[in-house]
Each structure stands twice: as C-alpha cells, then as structure tokens.
Design an enzyme around this catalytic site. Structure first.
Site, PDB file in Angstrom:
ATOM      1  N   TRP A   1       0.741  -1.134  -0.006  1.00  0.00           N
ATOM      2  CA  TRP A   1      -0.096   0.070   0.058  1.00  0.00           C
ATOM      3  C   TRP A   1       0.906   1.413   0.096  1.00  0.00           C
ATOM      4  O   TRP A   1       0.153   2.087  -0.229  1.00  0.00           O
ATOM      5  CB  TRP A   1      -1.043   0.106   1.289  1.00  0.00           C
ATOM      6  CG  TRP A   1      -0.263  -0.330   2.495  1.00  0.00           C
ATOM      7  CD1 TRP A   1      -0.303  -1.571   3.104  1.00  0.00           C
ATOM      8  CD2 TRP A   1       0.718   0.371   3.423  1.00  0.00           C
ATOM      9  NE1 TRP A   1       0.458  -1.678   4.070  1.00  0.00           N
ATOM     10  CE2 TRP A   1       1.056  -0.358   4.516  1.00  0.00           C
ATOM     11  CE3 TRP A   1       1.098   1.629   3.202  1.00  0.00           C
ATOM     12  CZ2 TRP A   1       2.173   0.059   5.384  1.00  0.00           C
ATOM     13  CZ3 TRP A   1       1.998   2.129   4.262  1.00  0.00           C
ATOM     14  CH2 TRP A   1       2.653   1.419   5.249  1.00  0.00           C
ATOM     15  N   ASN A   2       2.227   1.244   0.192  1.00  0.00           N
ATOM     16  CA  ASN A   2       2.969   2.703   0.404  1.00  0.00           C
ATOM     17  C   ASN A   2       3.001   3.214  -0.968  1.00  0.00           C
ATOM     18  O   ASN A   2       3.034   4.486  -0.809  1.00  0.00           O
ATOM     19  CB  ASN A   2       4.326   2.234   0.994  1.00  0.00           C
ATOM     20  CG  ASN A   2       5.073   1.303   0.222  1.00  0.00           C
ATOM     21  OD1 ASN A   2       4.678   0.366  -0.517  1.00  0.00           O
ATOM     22  ND2 ASN A   2       6.411   1.308   0.807  1.00  0.00           N
TER      23      ASN A   2
ATOM     24  N   ALA B   1      -3.514  -6.559  -5.380  1.00  0.00           N
ATOM     25  CA  ALA B   1      -3.093  -5.202  -5.137  1.00  0.00           C
ATOM     26  C   ALA B   1      -3.748  -5.195  -3.579  1.00  0.00           C
ATOM     27  O   ALA B   1      -4.283  -5.636  -3.052  1.00  0.00           O
ATOM     28  CB  ALA B   1      -3.663  -4.275  -6.007  1.00  0.00           C
TER      29      ALA B   1
ATOM     30  N   GLU C   1      -5.546  -4.190  -0.187  1.00  0.00           N
ATOM     31  CA  GLU C   1      -6.968  -3.767  -0.023  1.00  0.00           C
ATOM     32  C   GLU C   1      -7.006  -2.261   0.551  1.00  0.00           C
ATOM     33  O   GLU C   1      -8.173  -1.894   0.281  1.00  0.00           O
ATOM     34  CB  GLU C   1      -7.602  -4.703   1.052  1.00  0.00           C
ATOM     35  CG  GLU C   1      -7.459  -6.141   0.392  1.00  0.00           C
ATOM     36  CD  GLU C   1      -6.271  -6.675   0.228  1.00  0.00           C
ATOM     37  OE1 GLU C   1      -5.282  -6.431   0.997  1.00  0.00           O
ATOM     38  OE2 GLU C   1      -6.117  -7.693  -0.747  1.00  0.00           O
TER      39      GLU C   1
ATOM     40  N   GLY D   1       6.868  -6.531   0.623  1.00  0.00           N
ATOM     41  CA  GLY D   1       6.411  -6.097   1.914  1.00  0.00           C
ATOM     42  C   GLY D   1       7.419  -6.257   2.844  1.00  0.00           C
ATOM     43  O   GLY D   1       8.430  -6.309   2.822  1.00  0.00           O
TER      44      GLY D   1
ATOM     45  N   GLU E   1      10.883  -8.333  -2.596  1.00  0.00           N
ATOM     46  CA  GLU E   1      11.496  -6.745  -2.206  1.00  0.00           C
ATOM     47  C   GLU E   1      10.939  -6.707  -0.796  1.00  0.00           C
ATOM     48  O   GLU E   1       9.794  -6.347  -0.750  1.00  0.00           O
ATOM     49  CB  GLU E   1      10.973  -5.925  -3.202  1.00  0.00           C
ATOM     50  CG  GLU E   1      11.805  -4.681  -3.471  1.00  0.00           C
ATOM     51  CD  GLU E   1      11.223  -3.738  -2.546  1.00  0.00           C
ATOM     52  OE1 GLU E   1      12.169  -3.626  -1.432  1.00  0.00           O
ATOM     53  OE2 GLU E   1      10.387  -2.774  -2.964  1.00  0.00           O
TER      54      GLU E   1
ATOM     55  N   CYS F   1      10.403   1.743   1.828  1.00  0.00           N
ATOM     56  CA  CYS F   1      11.571   0.698   2.377  1.00  0.00           C
ATOM     57  C   CYS F   1      12.691   1.054   2.107  1.00  0.00           C
ATOM     58  O   CYS F   1      13.700   0.703   2.767  1.00  0.00           O
ATOM     59  CB  CYS F   1      11.086  -0.718   1.320  1.00  0.00           C
ATOM     60  SG  CYS F   1      11.308  -0.310  -0.374  1.00  0.00           S
TER      61      CYS F   1
ATOM     62  N   GLU G   1      12.719  -2.545  11.566  1.00  0.00           N
ATOM     63  CA  GLU G   1      12.396  -1.400  10.562  1.00  0.00           C
ATOM     64  C   GLU G   1      11.224  -0.550  11.300  1.00  0.00           C
ATOM     65  O   GLU G   1      10.213  -1.134  11.419  1.00  0.00           O
ATOM     66  CB  GLU G   1      11.733  -2.120   9.248  1.00  0.00           C
ATOM     67  CG  GLU G   1      11.468  -0.994   8.095  1.00  0.00           C
ATOM     68  CD  GLU G   1      11.114  -1.755   6.860  1.00  0.00           C
ATOM     69  OE1 GLU G   1      10.357  -2.983   6.951  1.00  0.00           O
ATOM     70  OE2 GLU G   1      11.364  -1.193   5.761  1.00  0.00           O
TER      71      GLU G   1
END
Ligand code: NAD
Length: 475
Positions: free
Chosen positions: A148-149, A173, A175, A225, A247, A281, A378
């Site tokens: 989603w980012n 994709a 939600e 993700g 990724e 990320c 993170e």
C-alpha cells in the site's frame, strides 16, 4: 463506491459477499469498499491467466511494446485522477502521488522498449553442422503481491516486467488502496491488452497467496512487503519449486562525513527521510554522522523536520501527509516510547497529532542505544535516529550491523571515501550525495534479509524470463 476485481478482461464484484472497508487516512473516515475474491474467483483468474499467457507469449515483443506504450500514455492522461486516488486512500501529498504516477508510466515505457531487446545468444559449437542457441522465454503466469505504500509504482514494477517478458499476471493489490490500482489496470484495458493477460484481485492476503502460489498455473511469485511475510511466502514458493522475487524491508544507514556542505546534506536527507511520511522501504533511518559535523547536522535536520508542514495530502502546501493507517501510528508510537525508555532524547516530534486521521510528527531521536527496538527493527515511519561516529571503520561497521541490506546512503566529497563506502557497505543499493534510487532503468533490490532479485532495469526484466538452450544438427 466498491472497488472490484478484474478477471479475464471483465470487471466483477466477485462471486461472494465479503467486502473490505477503505479509509481516508487524513480523516479516518470510511470512503468505500473493496470486493474480496473467493476461491471461485481465483479459479477464474487462474484459468484466465493461463489463457492470457498463451495469447500474450505468442504476441511479438514489438506488438506487446505497442500495447504497453499505449497503457503508459493512458496512465499519463489519467495521472491527476490516479494521484488523487492515491492521496485519498494512502495519504501522501498529492504532488508526491503525481510523481509516483508519472514515474510509473516511465516504468511501463522502459519495459515496453527493453522487452524488444530480450536477446538470447549463439554459442560456438564443436561441429560445423551444429547450431547452439540460448533463447529467452517468459516464465509463465505470475502471482504478484504489491503493498500500500506506493499503490501504483509498486504494482507497476511487477506488471511492466511481467508483460514485457510475455508473462500474464494475477496481481493482488493492497486492499487499503484499491482505486489507483484499478485505474492503472484500466489503462492496460484501454490500451487493448488481451483478456486474461492482466488480472487484478483483492481479498484476504493469506487466503489468496496460499491458493495461488501452489497452483500448477502459476510459475513465478513476486512479493513486496515485510520480511516476516516475505519469509513465509518464500517458503511456500520454494516448496513448489517456483521462481520468486522478494522486495522486503530495509533499515537504511545514511552516513554523513565531515567533509561535506552540512546544510545541503541536511536539506537533501530531510526530503529523503520524510517523503511518504517515511513509509518507504528505502527510507534512511539510521543517520550516522561524523563527530566534527554532528551537532551542526542534527541542528539543521531537526530544525527542518520541525518546520515541515504536516497535513492532509490534498491540502495546498502540505509537505508530509498522515500515516497510511492506524497500525502505523501505533507502531511508531511504540518505537518512540521504547527508545525513550532506553534513554533516547526526542530532539523534535515524537507524538501523534490530533485525534482525527493518522498524523504523526516528523521525529528526530538522539542518544538511542543499540538495544532499543528502533535500532534493530524497521520503523517504516517518520522517525530519524541520529548517531555519531569517529572514523569510517566505525561507520561501515554500524551500517553493516543488521541483517537488512536494501538501501544505503552517504554524503562525502572525498573520492577515497566514495570508493570505500561503495565497496564496503553491504547493501543492494548505495546512493552517494543524492537520492539516486528507483529509476525505471536501474535495478532495485536488496541483499541479506531485504530480499532476492531485483525489480527495474534489465535485472527486473530478466526476473520474468528463463533461458532455453536449443541445439540443432543439420546435414
Ligand atoms: P504486514 O506485514 O501485515 O503486510 C505487509 C504486506 O504484505 C501487505 O501489503 C499485506 O497485504 C501483505 N501480506 C500480509 N500477509 C500476506 C500473506 N500471507 N500473503 C500475501 N500477502 C500478505 O504489515 P502492514 O501493516 O501492512 O505493513 C507494515 C510493514 O510492512 C512495515 O513495517 C514494512 O516493514 C512492511 N512494508 C514494506 C513495504 C516495502 O516497500 N518493502 C511496503 C509496505 C509494507
């Protein structure tokens, strides 16, 4: 409005009744719904992807490129609509969203062109009557999971690489941000991509990945993700011996040496840190600043952070929007609280803003011990952690301390330091003196726990191709 699925060239609300709710992060209010795919819908998508693959692989790269370039132009024509949809569902300032959309169109164009140059090679044979060739073939239907980012650009990296190589795709994709993904897929529909080549689904992520990845139809999995989810999907994909691109997360070091223009380095790294409210990320997180310039750098950076205009992404002048969802606000609050409990100082920020929407202050922490969670996990949010170093050995050691290895940054004007840092920092990508990552023509990917393979550049295209060796004897 209800976001729908795109299966076999048709938009559908799916065969079931389950729906997700879409929220506006600037207000926290529900703005729409998203249809969830059931098994029957996934079966239909799998059959469509198989059929679409047969049609698309037989389409010449030249013709595929023409369709893709039309899709890129359609995306540019719908750029404002797509950017507004990103902002309403994800929160980033609409100007940032527009840049995301425009660069996504460039990704499609680049892959459209490069697909025509997916050359094989001839290998000299031991006999004059033998021809040995390596031809590059598409791997087959792809199951892709995007986050989603960056609702458009993360999806486009997978779509563009797969389609340029001749693969079909079932994309799940996010939600939380379905509308801009739908706009992107509509651009491919408008451009005339054959039915079944591009399929879009939403639903319960674990249900979808556990159903699609083991299917005989799917030949490759691509995921962007978090590391834990990536690890889980990697195990599932490996069990079925399929190709994958991962990724995953990062915890990027940003090294500031004592030979730089401090004000410029602070200004440049401020923009890198707070873009998309740090939900990137490759966002720099651990700022390692050399002793002689530490105070000046931290002062300039903290002053810049405190001055950022935080507000709704659609509002004029907003420099940083809300976080994407309530999970992120809770997570960032938890990181800051834990750091303070470990003895950290909050130089600026540190708190959520208001009680409407998911706003958090741009935050700068100093004196954060390595035992604090934020030094190890993170954060994925608007927090910069400042630490000092004396010499380059110490900076490199700290940069390489974690199991992440996605992006790393440095500021220095000395060639010997450029050489050392670019060689010694363990990272999939290193950018020195500017924000130079994530262009369509350059590879994007991590090492260590940050992932496997690359998206973007020729590496991103090759991820969807497999070599076939053909040996022919004539006469
Ligand atoms: P999460 O770990 O639950 O989900 C991350 C992503 O994985 C989401 O897009 C989600 O839909 C998907 N996902 C989760 N379980 C899945 C499954 N079993 N099968 C398929 N897809 C699945 O966390 P979140 O709260 O959505 O995001 C927070 C964390 O995710 C961040 O801390 C960050 O580390 C990571 N993240 C990374 C990126 C990136 O660009 N690498 C993007 C978004 C989120």
């Amino acid at each position: 409005m209800t976001a729908s699925l795109f299966i076999d060239g048709r938009w559908t609300a799916g065969s079931g009744t389950r729906r997700g709710t879409v929220f506006d992060p600037a207000t926290g209010a529900a703005t729409g719904e998203v249809a969830f795919a059931e098994k029957a819908d996934l079966d239909a998508a799998l059959a469509a992807a198989q059929k679409g693959f047969e049609v698309w692989r037989a389409t010449s790269p030249f013709e595929r490129g023409k369709v893709m370039r039309k899709a890129a132009d359609a995306l540019r024509a719908h750029a404002d609509e797509a950017a507004q949809a990103i902002t309403r569902e994800q929160g980033k300032p609409v100007g940032e969203a527009k840049i995301e959309v425009m660069i996504s169109a460039d990704h499609i164009d680049w892959n459209a062109e490069e697909g025509r140059r997916a050359y094989g090679r001839l290998i000299p044979a031991r006999s004059a009557s033998v021809t040995q060739a390596v031809v590059m073939e598409p791997v087959g239907p792809v199951a892709a999971f995007s986050p989603w980012n960056f609702p458009v650009s993360q999806l486009v990296r997978k779509l563009a690489g797969a389609l340029a190589a001749g693969c079909s795709i079932i994309a799940k994709a996010p939600e939380e941000t379905p509308t801009s993904a739908m706009i992107l897929v509509k651009c491919f529909e408008e451009a005339g991509v054959p039915a079944g080549v591009v399929n879009l689904v939403f639903g319960v992520p674990a249900e979808i990945s556990e159903y699609l990845i083991p299917s005989r139809v799917i030949r490759k999995m691509s995921f962007t993700g978090s590391v834990p989810v990536g690890r889980h999907l990697a195990a599932l994909t490996a069990q079925h011996l399929k190709r994958m691109t991962l990724e995953l997360g990062g915890h990027a070091p940003l090294i500031v040496c004592d030979d730089v223009d401090v004000a410029l380095a602070a200004k440049t790294s401020l923009a890198m840190k707070f873009r998309n409210a740090g939900q990137v990320c490759i966002s720099p997180t651990r700022f390692l600043v050399q002793d002689a310039v530490y105070d000046r750098f931290v002062d300039a950076f903290a002053e810049g952070a405190a001055a950022l205009k935080v507000g709704a992404g659609m509002a004029e002048g907003t420099q940083m929007g809300p976080l994407a969802n309530g999970r992120r606000v809770d997570a960032i609050e938890g990181f800051v609280r834990d750091a303070v409990e470990h003895g950290a100082t909050v130089r600026t920020g540190g708190e959520r803003i208001g009680n409407q929407g998911y706003f958090f202050q741009p935050t700068v922490l100093t004196d954060v011990p390595l035992s604090a969670r934020i030094q190890n996990e993170e954060p994925f949010g608007p927090v910069a952690v400042m630490s000092r170093f004396g010499n380059l050995d110490q900076a490199v050691k700290e940069a390489n301390r974690l199991d992440f290895g996605l992006a790393a940054y440095a500021f220095t004007t000395r060639a010997d330091r450029v050489n050392r840092l670019s060689r010694e920092v363990e990272s999939g990508m290193v950018s020195i003196n500017h924000a130079g990552l994530a262009m369509p023509e350059t590879p994007f990917g991590g090492i260590k726990d940050s992932g496997q393979g690359s998206e973007g550049g020729i590496e991103g295209l090759n991820a969807y191709l497999q070599p076939k060796f053909v040996s022919v004897q004539t006469g």
